[in-house]
Design a protein around this motif. Structure first.
Motif, mmCIF file in Angstrom:
data_model
loop_
_atom_site.group_PDB
_atom_site.id
_atom_site.type_symbol
_atom_site.label_atom_id
_atom_site.label_comp_id
_atom_site.label_asym_id
_atom_site.label_seq_id
_atom_site.Cartn_x
_atom_site.Cartn_y
_atom_site.Cartn_z
ATOM 1 N N LYS A 31 0.850 -1.217 0.000
ATOM 2 C CA LYS A 31 0.000 0.000 0.000
ATOM 3 C C LYS A 31 0.877 1.255 0.000
ATOM 4 O O LYS A 31 0.644 2.195 -0.755
ATOM 5 C CB LYS A 31 -0.934 -0.020 1.213
ATOM 6 N N GLU A 32 1.894 1.249 0.851
ATOM 7 C CA GLU A 32 2.791 2.419 0.898
ATOM 8 C C GLU A 32 3.599 2.537 -0.393
ATOM 9 O O GLU A 32 3.856 3.639 -0.864
ATOM 10 C CB GLU A 32 3.745 2.290 2.097
ATOM 11 N N PHE A 33 4.003 1.388 -0.950
ATOM 12 C CA PHE A 33 4.738 1.406 -2.224
ATOM 13 C C PHE A 33 3.882 2.090 -3.292
ATOM 14 O O PHE A 33 4.338 2.983 -4.003
ATOM 15 C CB PHE A 33 5.097 -0.028 -2.644
ATOM 16 N N VAL A 34 2.615 1.663 -3.373
ATOM 17 C CA VAL A 34 1.705 2.210 -4.389
ATOM 18 C C VAL A 34 1.570 3.719 -4.205
ATOM 19 O O VAL A 34 1.715 4.492 -5.157
ATOM 20 C CB VAL A 34 0.316 1.501 -4.306
ATOM 21 N N SER A 35 1.346 4.163 -2.981
ATOM 22 C CA SER A 35 1.131 5.607 -2.827
ATOM 23 C C SER A 35 2.439 6.379 -3.048
ATOM 24 O O SER A 35 2.426 7.447 -3.644
ATOM 25 C CB SER A 35 0.437 5.927 -1.506
ATOM 26 N N THR B 162 -0.470 -10.002 -4.565
ATOM 27 C CA THR B 162 -0.914 -8.620 -4.853
ATOM 28 C C THR B 162 -2.371 -8.447 -4.426
ATOM 29 O O THR B 162 -2.769 -7.370 -3.990
ATOM 30 C CB THR B 162 -0.753 -8.299 -6.348
ATOM 31 N N LYS B 163 -3.152 -9.531 -4.529
ATOM 32 C CA LYS B 163 -4.562 -9.453 -4.131
ATOM 33 C C LYS B 163 -4.662 -9.233 -2.618
ATOM 34 O O LYS B 163 -5.380 -8.338 -2.155
ATOM 35 C CB LYS B 163 -5.264 -10.754 -4.534
ATOM 36 N N GLU B 164 -3.906 -10.002 -1.862
ATOM 37 C CA GLU B 164 -3.932 -9.853 -0.396
ATOM 38 C C GLU B 164 -3.418 -8.473 0.024
ATOM 39 O O GLU B 164 -3.882 -7.898 1.006
ATOM 40 C CB GLU B 164 -3.018 -10.899 0.252
ATOM 41 N N ALA B 165 -2.421 -7.964 -0.740
ATOM 42 C CA ALA B 165 -1.746 -6.724 -0.312
ATOM 43 C C ALA B 165 -2.398 -5.465 -0.870
ATOM 44 O O ALA B 165 -1.925 -4.362 -0.613
ATOM 45 C CB ALA B 165 -0.281 -6.785 -0.716
#
Ligand code: MLT
Length: 318
Positions: free
Chosen positions: A137-141, A235-238
């Motif tokens: 989540k932090e990687f994505v943002s 990726t689904k879980e995360a």
């Protein structure tokens, strides 16, 4: 007169023997179209070592790098089709490349005969150890907000790392600087050294570094977790279920290679994938070993057709 007749008989015997000599009579070259030490090279060397024993001749690896794997693949396509040059291709060289390179000098289907699938290789999202994100989540943002300042490493346009991160970047709307290497072996060295920020790569290249804690791994882009890295979420879980992608490695020979040679090579591959030591080495790295029906040339031909169609859609949509 008698010696001359004997010489003639000997010459006939020799030439008949040569015509029926069992393949392979000499070493076989396996072209790996990426740098040594990377995922394609690692799978190729594990398979080749065992296949050499079965075939009674050495399979010698030749790394021919460049243009996202298409330089070595073109060389393989144009090699003499006598069973003495084969290659370890993958999802990029025989799946995505036709969509990425409109002037590609080979056709994965018309210029090659399939020998067999060697492994499935799930894709992971990884970053340098000091990357400012503790989870996906932090990687994505972080990537969404800072992509213009980030460097993403890949193995050349059309490679697995390039095409899969093209997909990731497009999902995230990210536009990082994309840094090409001759393979993800050297790209990973720079990731470990902190010189690039992130990449999408095949599990077999990454497992030892993740286990050693020298890079950060955020997620595996498959439906299930890998037994090799059981703590790594999907990726689904995360929280990024849209990013689902996986790669594969397979052996190909140039079109026109004698069917007996293809059959012997396939049988040696099938045997290698049942060998205890070879299996353990592949499984420890996180590779998926194809089941017996999935190792046939026919199954590989179907996979190549479906991958060309899949990547054509993905790349054209970008
Ligand atoms: C390699 O062996 O370096 C890789 O398979 C490169 C890639 O396609 O990402």
């Amino acid at each position: 007169m008698i010696p001359r007749a004997l010489a003639l008989i000997a010459a006939i015997a020799l030439s008949t023997g040569a015509a029926h000599a069992a393949y392979p009579e000499r070493p076989i070259t396996m072209i790996v179209p990426f740098a040594a030490g990377g995922p394609t090279d690692v799978v190729a060397r594990i398979a080749a070592e065992n296949m050499s024993r079965t075939l009674g001749q050495q399979i010698v690896i030749e790394n021919v790098t460049g243009a996202g794997g298409t330089t070595g693949t073109t060389r393989a396509a144009q090699s003499k089709p006598d069973g003495y040059t084969i290659m370890m291709g993958h999802m990029g060289t025989h799946g995505a490349a036709p969509a990425v390179y409109p002037n590609l000098k080979y056709s994965p289907t018309k210029d090659f005969v399939p020998v067999g699938l060697a492994s499935g290789t799930p894709i992971l999202i990884v970053a340098r150890k000091t990357f400012a994100a503790k989870d996906l989540k932090e990687f994505v943002s972080h990537v969404k907000g800072n992509s213009d300042k980030l460097n993403e490493a890949h193995a050349g346009v059309g490679s697995v790392s390039h095409t899969t991160c093209t997909l990731l970047n497009s999902i995230l709307g990210a536009k990082p600087t994309r840094v090409p290497y001759q393979g993800t072996g050297p790209a990973l060295n720079d990731l470990v050294a902190g010189q690039v920020d992130y990449m999408c790569d095949q599990i077999v290249n990454l497992t030892p570094q993740i286990q050693a804690g020298t890079i950060k791994a955020y997620a595996i882009a498959t439906a299930e977790r890998s037994p090799a890295l059981p703590d790594l979420p999907t990726t689904k879980e995360a929280g990024l279920p849209e990013f689902q992608v996986s790669a594969w490695n397979a052996i190909f020979a140039p079109k026109g290679t004698p069917p007996e040679a293809v059959q012997k090579l396939n049988a040696a591959l099938v045997k290698a994938l049942d060998d205890k030591t070879a299996r353990k080495r592949l499984l420890d790295l996180g590779a998926d070993i194809p089941d017996v029906p999935g190792r046939s040339p026919e199954a590989l031909a179907k996979l190549v057709d479906s991958e060309i169609a899949r990547w054509n859609k993905v790349i054209k949509a970008k």
